[in-house]
Design a protein around this motif. Structure first.
Motif, PDB file in Angstrom:
ATOM      1  N   ASP A   1       0.932  -1.156   0.005  1.00 28.45           N
ATOM      2  CA  ASP A   1       0.187  -0.050  -0.092  1.00 28.45           C
ATOM      3  C   ASP A   1       0.896   1.245   0.024  1.00 28.45           C
ATOM      4  OD1 ASP A   1      -1.712   1.966   0.567  1.00 28.45           O
ATOM      5  OD2 ASP A   1      -3.149   0.626   1.502  1.00 28.45           O
ATOM      6  N   PRO A   2       0.730   2.105  -1.030  1.00 33.70           N
ATOM      7  CA  PRO A   2       1.675   3.372  -0.827  1.00 33.70           C
ATOM      8  C   PRO A   2       0.987   4.235   0.043  1.00 33.70           C
ATOM      9  CG  PRO A   2      -0.154   3.368  -2.695  1.00 33.70           C
ATOM     10  CD  PRO A   2      -0.064   1.794  -2.075  1.00 33.70           C
ATOM     11  N   ARG A   3       0.101   4.200   0.807  1.00 39.03           N
ATOM     12  CA  ARG A   3      -0.212   5.236   2.007  1.00 39.03           C
ATOM     13  C   ARG A   3       0.729   4.843   3.087  1.00 39.03           C
ATOM     14  NH1 ARG A   3      -6.554   4.294   2.205  1.00 39.03           N
ATOM     15  NH2 ARG A   3      -5.599   2.187   2.098  1.00 39.03           N
ATOM     16  N   VAL A   4       1.256   3.625   3.355  1.00 41.38           N
ATOM     17  CA  VAL A   4       1.920   3.257   4.259  1.00 41.38           C
ATOM     18  C   VAL A   4       3.535   3.393   4.219  1.00 41.38           C
ATOM     19  CG1 VAL A   4       2.695   1.227   5.899  1.00 41.38           C
ATOM     20  CG2 VAL A   4       0.213   1.543   5.161  1.00 41.38           C
ATOM     21  N   GLY A   5       4.070   4.480   4.824  1.00 40.14           N
ATOM     22  CA  GLY A   5       5.567   4.790   4.673  1.00 40.14           C
ATOM     23  C   GLY A   5       6.170   3.939   5.616  1.00 40.14           C
ATOM     24  N   MET A   6       7.103   4.759   6.111  1.00 44.57           N
ATOM     25  CA  MET A   6       7.988   4.223   7.146  1.00 44.57           C
ATOM     26  C   MET A   6       7.388   4.017   8.452  1.00 44.57           C
ATOM     27  SD  MET A   6      11.727   5.671   5.663  1.00 44.57           S
ATOM     28  CE  MET A   6      12.643   4.262   6.402  1.00 44.57           C
ATOM     29  N   VAL A   7       7.031   2.949   8.753  1.00 47.30           N
ATOM     30  CA  VAL A   7       6.198   2.514   9.843  1.00 47.30           C
ATOM     31  C   VAL A   7       7.108   1.735  10.914  1.00 47.30           C
ATOM     32  CG1 VAL A   7       4.340   1.273  10.791  1.00 47.30           C
ATOM     33  CG2 VAL A   7       3.912   2.372   8.516  1.00 47.30           C
ATOM     34  N   THR A   8       7.247   2.078  11.981  1.00 43.95           N
ATOM     35  CA  THR A   8       7.864   1.541  13.123  1.00 43.95           C
ATOM     36  C   THR A   8       6.773   0.843  14.126  1.00 43.95           C
ATOM     37  OG1 THR A   8       9.730   2.741  12.734  1.00 43.95           O
ATOM     38  CG2 THR A   8       9.715   1.500  15.015  1.00 43.95           C
ATOM     39  N   ILE A   9       6.790  -0.528  14.404  1.00 41.41           N
ATOM     40  CA  ILE A   9       5.819  -1.079  15.288  1.00 41.41           C
ATOM     41  C   ILE A   9       6.541  -0.721  16.727  1.00 41.41           C
ATOM     42  CG2 ILE A   9       4.584  -2.930  16.069  1.00 41.41           C
ATOM     43  CD1 ILE A   9       3.640  -2.040  13.346  1.00 41.41           C
TER      44      ILE A   9
ATOM     45  N   PHE B   1       2.162   1.991  16.645  1.00 39.01           N
ATOM     46  CA  PHE B   1       2.985   2.391  15.688  1.00 39.01           C
ATOM     47  C   PHE B   1       3.452   3.929  15.675  1.00 39.01           C
ATOM     48  CE2 PHE B   1      -0.875   3.095  13.428  1.00 39.01           C
ATOM     49  CZ  PHE B   1      -0.259   4.372  12.422  1.00 39.01           C
ATOM     50  N   SER B   2       4.583   4.310  15.134  1.00 42.16           N
ATOM     51  CA  SER B   2       4.966   5.459  14.917  1.00 42.16           C
ATOM     52  C   SER B   2       5.467   5.520  13.281  1.00 42.16           C
ATOM     53  CB  SER B   2       6.216   5.850  15.841  1.00 42.16           C
ATOM     54  OG  SER B   2       7.337   5.046  15.660  1.00 42.16           O
ATOM     55  N   LEU B   3       5.336   6.787  12.884  1.00 38.68           N
ATOM     56  CA  LEU B   3       5.410   7.196  11.673  1.00 38.68           C
ATOM     57  C   LEU B   3       6.714   8.100  11.505  1.00 38.68           C
ATOM     58  CD1 LEU B   3       4.298   6.456   8.868  1.00 38.68           C
ATOM     59  CD2 LEU B   3       2.591   8.279   9.152  1.00 38.68           C
ATOM     60  N   LEU B   4       7.610   7.811  10.498  1.00 36.08           N
ATOM     61  CA  LEU B   4       8.757   8.618  10.246  1.00 36.08           C
ATOM     62  C   LEU B   4       8.381   9.899   9.164  1.00 36.08           C
ATOM     63  CD1 LEU B   4      11.801   9.202  10.602  1.00 36.08           C
ATOM     64  CD2 LEU B   4      12.311   7.766   8.740  1.00 36.08           C
ATOM     65  N   THR B   5       7.619   9.165   8.046  1.00 40.89           N
ATOM     66  CA  THR B   5       7.311  10.095   6.965  1.00 40.89           C
ATOM     67  C   THR B   5       5.890   9.784   6.552  1.00 40.89           C
ATOM     68  OG1 THR B   5       8.171   9.012   5.292  1.00 40.89           O
ATOM     69  CG2 THR B   5       9.470  10.766   6.209  1.00 40.89           C
TER      70      THR B   5
END
Length: 123
Positions: free
Chosen positions: A33-41, A57-61
């Motif tokens: 999915d292109p909507r999911v970027g750099m995700v950290t669980i 989760f946290s998100l870098l961009t």
């Protein structure tokens, strides 16, 4: 009659930890999915009956709302991937929640640095 002990005392923590590792790999390698970027669980909390799991989760961009929506839409796909990897009877339903802990920590660090700087000016 003595009380019966649980099979493994920390089983829920072990299951949550394994889910976290497997989800990290599934999202990075198999979710397209292109909507999911750099995700950290950041963390996984599993209910005692293993029916539901909150995935923080946290998100870098990227956009938080868009990513949350995309992950929750892909929850069935990710659950299916977990089912193939985990060897437990019930694979929990996944609920993705954005974790603002890192943002709050950065804000607190900035406030502390500001307080220290103003204190050194007073001395």
């Amino acid at each position: 009659m003595p009380k019966r002990k649980a099979a493994t005392p920390n089983r829920a923590f072990k299951v949550a930890d394994q889910i976290q590792r497997d989800l990290t790999e599934l999202i990075a390698r198999e979710l397209k999915d292109p909507r999911v970027g750099m995700v950290t669980i950041q963390a996984v909390e599993v209910t005692p009956d293993y029916a539901h799991a909150k995935v923080f989760f946290s998100l870098l961009t990227g956009d938080v709302d868009e990513t949350t929506e995309a992950l929750n839409q892909a929850a069935g796909f990710l659950r299916n991937g977990l089912f193939k990897r985990l060897h437990i009877h019930t694979v929990p339903t996944l609920h993705f929640l954005f974790d603002r802990t890192t943002e709050r920590a950065a804000d607190m660090n900035a406030l502390i640095a500001q307080a220290v700087a103003s204190r050194s000016k007073d001395d």
